[in-house]
Design an enzyme around this catalytic site. Structure first.
Site, short mmCIF file in Angstrom:
data_model
loop_
_atom_site.label_atom_id
_atom_site.label_comp_id
_atom_site.label_asym_id
_atom_site.label_seq_id
_atom_site.Cartn_x
_atom_site.Cartn_y
_atom_site.Cartn_z
N ALA A 1 0.95 -2.31 -3.86
CA ALA A 1 -0.24 -2.40 -3.75
C ALA A 1 -1.12 -3.33 -3.16
O ALA A 1 -0.24 -4.68 -3.32
CB ALA A 1 -0.60 -1.94 -5.38
N GLY B 1 6.04 -2.74 2.90
CA GLY B 1 5.77 -4.24 1.97
C GLY B 1 6.58 -5.04 1.96
O GLY B 1 7.66 -4.80 1.54
N SER B 2 5.76 -5.88 1.22
CA SER B 2 7.15 -7.50 1.09
C SER B 2 8.25 -7.10 -0.61
O SER B 2 8.75 -7.62 -0.92
CB SER B 2 6.49 -8.36 0.98
OG SER B 2 5.51 -8.82 0.40
N LYS C 1 -2.47 -9.20 -7.49
CA LYS C 1 -3.03 -7.63 -7.13
C LYS C 1 -4.16 -6.62 -8.02
O LYS C 1 -4.62 -6.12 -8.04
CB LYS C 1 -1.84 -6.56 -6.89
CG LYS C 1 -0.80 -7.58 -6.13
CD LYS C 1 -1.77 -7.97 -4.41
CE LYS C 1 -0.70 -7.97 -3.69
NZ LYS C 1 0.83 -6.86 -2.86
N GLU D 1 2.61 6.64 2.65
CA GLU D 1 2.66 6.44 1.32
C GLU D 1 2.04 7.75 0.36
O GLU D 1 2.54 7.75 -0.34
CB GLU D 1 2.46 5.13 1.12
CG GLU D 1 2.72 4.20 1.86
CD GLU D 1 2.28 2.66 1.30
OE1 GLU D 1 3.11 1.42 1.83
OE2 GLU D 1 0.72 2.79 1.71
C1 5RP Z 1 1.46 -1.01 3.20
C2 5RP Z 1 1.22 -1.17 1.68
C3 5RP Z 1 1.43 -2.25 0.49
O1 5RP Z 1 2.67 -1.80 -0.55
C4 5RP Z 1 0.64 -2.92 0.07
O2 5RP Z 1 0.15 -3.65 1.26
C5 5RP Z 1 1.40 -4.74 -0.53
O3 5RP Z 1 2.06 -5.27 0.18
P1 5RP Z 1 3.05 -6.76 -0.36
O4 5RP Z 1 4.02 -5.50 -0.85
O5 5RP Z 1 3.52 -7.22 0.88
O6 5RP Z 1 2.13 -7.59 -0.56
O7 5RP Z 1 0.35 -0.36 1.26
O8 5RP Z 1 0.85 -0.08 3.48
#
Ligand code: 5RP
Length: 220
Positions: A83, A29-30, A121, A103
């Site tokens: 998350a 993820g980012s 979050k 994951e």
């Molecule tokens: C990917 C995930 C990521 O951890 C979740 O979507 C959070 O992403 P981001 O850091 O881009 O907000 O579970 O499957």
């Protein structure tokens, strides 16, 4: 401070939990992309990484960080991942990036799960973010009907194929007051590979970027 700056601050704070000469579990993820950049600065002190997605593997390889097959390892000390939602008990919804199954596997092997997020979050009740469920393609409509019986509104994430060759259903409209129970019930539906609730294996440490800095919370 922007949301991305808060993600970056949390991600860099996670470096503190990475021991020299260790193999670190890396999520997707980012927010994790910032963590991978941070890992790049200490790559010569690392043995390597186990990755939870093809996307993270590609970024780690670009930086020259050796990748390990999870089957070669008995345990990993630390797994770092983001998350989509996390509650006060450190249960999470994950899978916004469709990498939930790998994951969950890497998290299961890790001694410590470090969750890195920005402050958007943190929620009081999980479920506003649609819950991702990875399904075997031929079971998609059957699983969707079962998820409706559980009170959710399943929507097929069109055009997405996971790294494991499966489909994703996003379940809208859930108010998740018993995350462990729901995680088990959904995983018991035939055709489900896994769902994005991480309640049985919640985070151990939460690093949350806020405008005031990175707050730390430990699972009790
Ligand atoms: C990917 C995930 C990521 O951890 C979740 O979507 C959070 O992403 P981001 O850091 O881009 O907000 O579970 O499957």
């Amino acid at each position: 401070m922007t949301q991305d700056e808060m993600k970056k601050a949390a991600a860099w704070a996670a470096l503190e939990y990475v021991s020299p000469n260790s193999i670190v579990g890396v999520g997707t993820g980012s927010t994790v992309n910032h963590f991978i950049d941070a890992l790049g600065t200490i790559k010569h002190q690392l043995k390597g990484a186990v990755s939870s997605s093809d996307a993270s593997s590609a970024r780690l390889s670009e930086l020259g960080i050796p990748l390990f097959d999870l089957n070669e390892l008995e345990h990993i000390d630390v797994y770092v991942d983001g998350a989509d939602e996390i509650d006060a008990s450190m249960a999470m919804i994950k899978g916004g990036g469709a990498a939930l199954t790998r994951e969950k596997i890497v998290a299961a092997v890790a001694k410590q799960f470090i969750c890195i997020v920005d402050n958007t979050k943190l929620v009081s009740t999980l479920g506003q973010f649609p819950l991702p469920v990875e399904v075997i393609p031929m079971a998609r409509e059957y699983v969707a009907r079962q998820l409706t019986l559980l009170g959710g509104e399943p929507r097929y994430r069109e055009g997405v194929v996971t790294d494991n060759g499966n489909h994703i259903i996003d379940v809208h409209g859930l108010v998740i007051t018993e995350p462990k129970e729901l995680e088990q019930r959904i995983n018991a539906i035939v055709g489900v590979v896994t769902n994005g609730l991480f309640a049985e294996r919640a985070a151990d440490i939460l690093l949350m970027g806020t405008p005031q800095g990175v707050s730390r919370q430990q699972h009790v």
